[in-house]
Write a protein that holds these residues in place. Structure first.
Motif, mmCIF file in Angstrom:
data_model
loop_
_atom_site.group_PDB
_atom_site.id
_atom_site.type_symbol
_atom_site.label_atom_id
_atom_site.label_comp_id
_atom_site.label_asym_id
_atom_site.label_seq_id
_atom_site.Cartn_x
_atom_site.Cartn_y
_atom_site.Cartn_z
ATOM 1 N N PRO A 1 0.839 -1.219 0.000
ATOM 2 C CA PRO A 1 0.000 0.000 0.000
ATOM 3 C C PRO A 1 0.864 1.256 0.000
ATOM 4 O O PRO A 1 1.999 1.252 0.459
ATOM 5 C CB PRO A 1 -0.798 -0.127 1.304
ATOM 6 C CG PRO A 1 0.050 -0.994 2.174
ATOM 7 C CD PRO A 1 0.731 -1.963 1.256
ATOM 8 N N SER A 2 0.309 2.360 -0.506
ATOM 9 C CA SER A 2 1.048 3.617 -0.581
ATOM 10 C C SER A 2 0.932 4.374 0.736
ATOM 11 O O SER A 2 0.136 4.034 1.613
ATOM 12 C CB SER A 2 0.502 4.485 -1.714
ATOM 13 O OG SER A 2 -0.820 4.915 -1.401
ATOM 14 N N ALA A 3 1.729 5.441 0.849
ATOM 15 C CA ALA A 3 1.711 6.258 2.070
ATOM 16 C C ALA A 3 0.366 6.958 2.254
ATOM 17 O O ALA A 3 0.021 7.374 3.366
ATOM 18 C CB ALA A 3 2.838 7.285 2.023
ATOM 19 N N GLU A 4 -0.428 7.119 1.156
ATOM 20 C CA GLU A 4 -1.723 7.802 1.241
ATOM 21 C C GLU A 4 -2.845 6.857 1.652
ATOM 22 O O GLU A 4 -3.999 7.281 1.827
ATOM 23 C CB GLU A 4 -2.084 8.444 -0.100
ATOM 24 C CG GLU A 4 -1.250 9.673 -0.456
ATOM 25 C CD GLU A 4 0.172 9.309 -0.856
ATOM 26 O OE1 GLU A 4 0.353 8.242 -1.495
ATOM 27 O OE2 GLU A 4 1.099 10.069 -0.503
ATOM 28 N N THR A 5 -2.565 5.578 1.775
ATOM 29 C CA THR A 5 -3.604 4.620 2.154
ATOM 30 C C THR A 5 -4.170 4.975 3.528
ATOM 31 O O THR A 5 -3.433 5.084 4.506
ATOM 32 C CB THR A 5 -3.029 3.185 2.198
ATOM 33 O OG1 THR A 5 -2.531 2.840 0.904
ATOM 34 C CG2 THR A 5 -4.089 2.191 2.622
#
Length: 655
Positions: free
Chosen positions: A624-628
């Motif tokens: 998952p990305s940091a914005e998840t």
């Protein structure tokens, strides 16, 4: 009895001293000795209840003897019988004879001579084994001699601990006590070993079926202390019973797990034992008699060196190997302190003699790593044949590779190295293999394979192997520390040479890549990928697609394969590193701190943890990305070491 403040003082001082001594690459045992010296009755006198601490520390000797029993292996003894029962036996007997003769000449009894001779004959198994491992010299000729002599010294402690207590009696009583002790030892050992061999496997199988680490540990303590108590009741020492317990368990399939479980108890209690030894050291008396102490130290190093040099030569070693073996074994060891403690309790020798020998042993153990560090230079300086042999070896290696270019240098000619060499031959690619096992090199070279004796971790060996002209270098042994040394030399000799390194799993992958490896091949992960290739092929997945998937997996450093979910069965697997990164899943229940926050806001990566996937409503999203942004009911999959995982879980769930 030792009070709680006394124990806290001992633990606190020991922790600080071990940190300091480890930071300067000195054995922790020296830190324990220093702590005991400073807080003991002859210095600051900070300890109350010394007798209670000493009684507790006796269990350190018990667990040390238990560990030696675990190492006791009849096949190993048989394979090394010439060195163990030849060279090792003669070294101990010769040291006993010389010390007894010298002390007799100055007016001490032969009993004192035998007791002190036994203490001085010992060398440090813990220190020397660690140094041999670090320097990759276990399979070297002097390494085998050192290990064989150390093994006999460890075994010799058992009869010495039986015999020394009788030395405080009159000659008539002494003869009776020795005979009776030996008879009891034979009877107890015969009964325990005869019946124990049959019972121990069955009993440990019953305990292991419980699949409880706590139960298994309790059983180990019960067997160890129970047999120690049995031999003590028979009039023998606690240490003998622990040694027998180790022998019995060494013949079971649970030996390695027991060794790992007992290690914390052994190390902590042995630390306390060495603290009590330090308390025995009378610093003012030692300083007042500094010339005597230095004389004993010089005599210890000189006599043991001369005896070992002569005996090693007698057993056919070259002058260089004999000198190297003698340098490694000339210092004292931890079992010397065990015997000195027994002598001090029985008042076998005058206080000044005991203090001088105790101080000399401490100083010799301080000098041991330094002597080993400079042993090669000393050998090359004084053993002309060694210098000539080293030069001839490198010259021969350089001559064989002189006309070879764009070849492959294979470091290590074990099973993996030999498989590599066969692939090179099939493709008509020139190679040069280096190995430190003389028997393996002799047999392979006789069969026509291009392998030579040489230490790949030495710069001059790599130069002679033609690294500057090679096309690639392969490190086929799975030793990360040694691989880093090879990489360091290669980087200086030919920075652009690609180096491919073998490792057991992903644990050291990043470390080896930072050291300069072009490719790191984790054995476990590659084996899993081969298994997957067969399974996917039978499942109908196109081969081209499988190969592309594997190519992408390797390109990103096996990220998708790193870590594992640990189960109960893994707790008994001694092959697993307890600090190894693993996977751990966390359910975000209502009220969890992470709900409504993004992965970047939580910053669990700062704790040394990576979020590898998030499962939401049965849909799994890898990497998952940091914005998840997390929601209630999410399952977060973390990758990290156990301590870091606990910290990350607390951050995600705190209310």
């Amino acid at each position: 009895m030792a009070t709680l403040p006394t124990i806290l003082l001992l633990l606190g001082a020991s922790v600080v001293s071990v940190i300091v001594f480890r930071s300067v690459s000195l054995p922790p045992v020296l830190g324990y000795l220093l702590v005991g010296t400073l807080i003991g009755p002859h210095a600051f006198n900070l300890v109350e209840g010394f007798a209670g601490v000493q009684h507790l520390a006796e269990f350190g000797v018990v667990f040390l003897m238990f560990s030696i029993g675990l190492e006791f292996s009849l096949p190993k003894l048989y394979a090394m019988k010439r060195i163990v029962f030849g060279l090792g036996l003669l070294q101990v007997l010769a040291t006993l004879a010389v010390v007894t003769a010298v002390l007799g000449a100055v007016g001490l009894s032969w009993q004192a001579g035998v007791a002190l001779g036994g203490a001085l004959a010992m060398s440090s198994t813990a220190v020397l084994t660690k140094l041999l491992n670090e320097r990759l010299e276990l399979d070297a000729p002097h390494g085998r001699e050192v290990m064989g002599v150390l093994l006999f010294q460890d075994l010799a402690v058992v009869p010495l601990l039986i015999v020394i207590p009788s030395f405080s009696e009159s000659p008539e009583q002494m003869a009776t006590m020795i005979g009776l002790a030996m008879l009891k030892a034979v009877l107890v050992l015969s009964v325990v070993l005869f019946f124990g061999q049959r019972l121990m496997n069955r009993w440990f199988y019953v305990v292991a079926r419980g699949k409880s680490a706590e139960l298994f540990m309790l059983n180990v303590l019960l067997v160890t202390l129970g047999l120690a108590h049995l031999t003590e009741r028979a009039g023998l020492s606690l240490a003998l019973g622990a040694f027998v317990a180790g022998i019995l368990i060494s013949e079971t399939q649970y030996r390695h797990q027991v060794e790992e479980d007992i290690k914390p108890f052994r190390d902590v209690l042995m630390g306390l034992f060495f603290v009590t030894i330090g308390m025995m050291l009378d610093v003012p008396l030692v300083l007042a008699n500094a010339p005597l102490v230095l004389g004993v130290l010089a005599a210890l190093l000189g006599v043991k060196f001369a005896l070992m040099l002569g005996l090693s030569r007698l057993f056919g070693s070259s002058a260089g190997n004999a000198t190297r073996t003698a340098l490694w074994l000339c210092a004292g060891g931890e079992f010397g302190f065990v015997l000195l403690s027994e002598m001090g309790r029985l008042h076998l020798v005058p206080a000044l003699a005991l203090q001088a020998v105790l101080a000399a042993l401490v100083l010799s153990m301080l000098l041991a790593p330094v002597i080993v560090q400079y042993s090669d230079r000393i050998v090359l300086r004084f053993a002309a044949s060694e210098w000539l042999m080293r030069s001839m070896q490198l010259t021969r290696l350089a001559a064989q590779t002189m006309n070879t270019e764009q070849h492959v240098v294979i470091c290590g000619y074990g099973r993996s190295g030999q498989h590599l060499a066969r692939f090179m031959e099939q493709e008509s690619v020139a190679y040069v293999a280096l190995d430190l096992d003389p028997e393996r090199v002799r047999e392979a070279a006789a069969a026509g394979e291009n392998v030579m004796y040489g230490d790949a971790a030495r710069r001059e060996t790599l130069v002679a192997a033609g690294v500057a002209r090679a096309s690639v270098l392969m490190i086929s042994f799975a030793d990360t520390r040694a691989a880093e040394r090879v990489l360091e030399h290669v980087h200086r000799l030919k920075p652009d040479l690609p180096v491919v390194v073998r490792t057991l799993d992903e644990k050291d992958l990043d470390r080896l890549q930072r050291a300069g490896a072009a490719e790191v091949v984790p054995e476990t992960l590659e084996a899993s990928m081969v298994l997957a290739a067969h399974a996917l092929r039978h499942a109908g997945v196109p081969t081209a697609h499988v190969l592309e998937r594997f190519r992408q997996t390797r390109l990103v450093g096996y990220r998708a394969l790193r870590g594992f979910f640990r189960g109960e069965g893994d707790a008994d697997d001694d092959a697993l590193d307890r600090d190894e990164a693993r996977l751990h899943s966390i359910l975000l229940v209502d009220g969890a701190h992470a709900i409504g926050r993004t992965l970047g806001e939580l910053a669990v990566n700062e704790l040394g943890v990576e979020v590898t996937a998030v499962r939401r409503r049965n849909i799994r999203a890898p990497e998952p990305s940091a914005e998840t942004r997390f929601q209630a009911g999410d399952v977060v999959v973390l990758l990290g070491a156990p301590g870091a995982l606990n910290a990350a879980e607390e951050r995600l769930l705190q209310r």
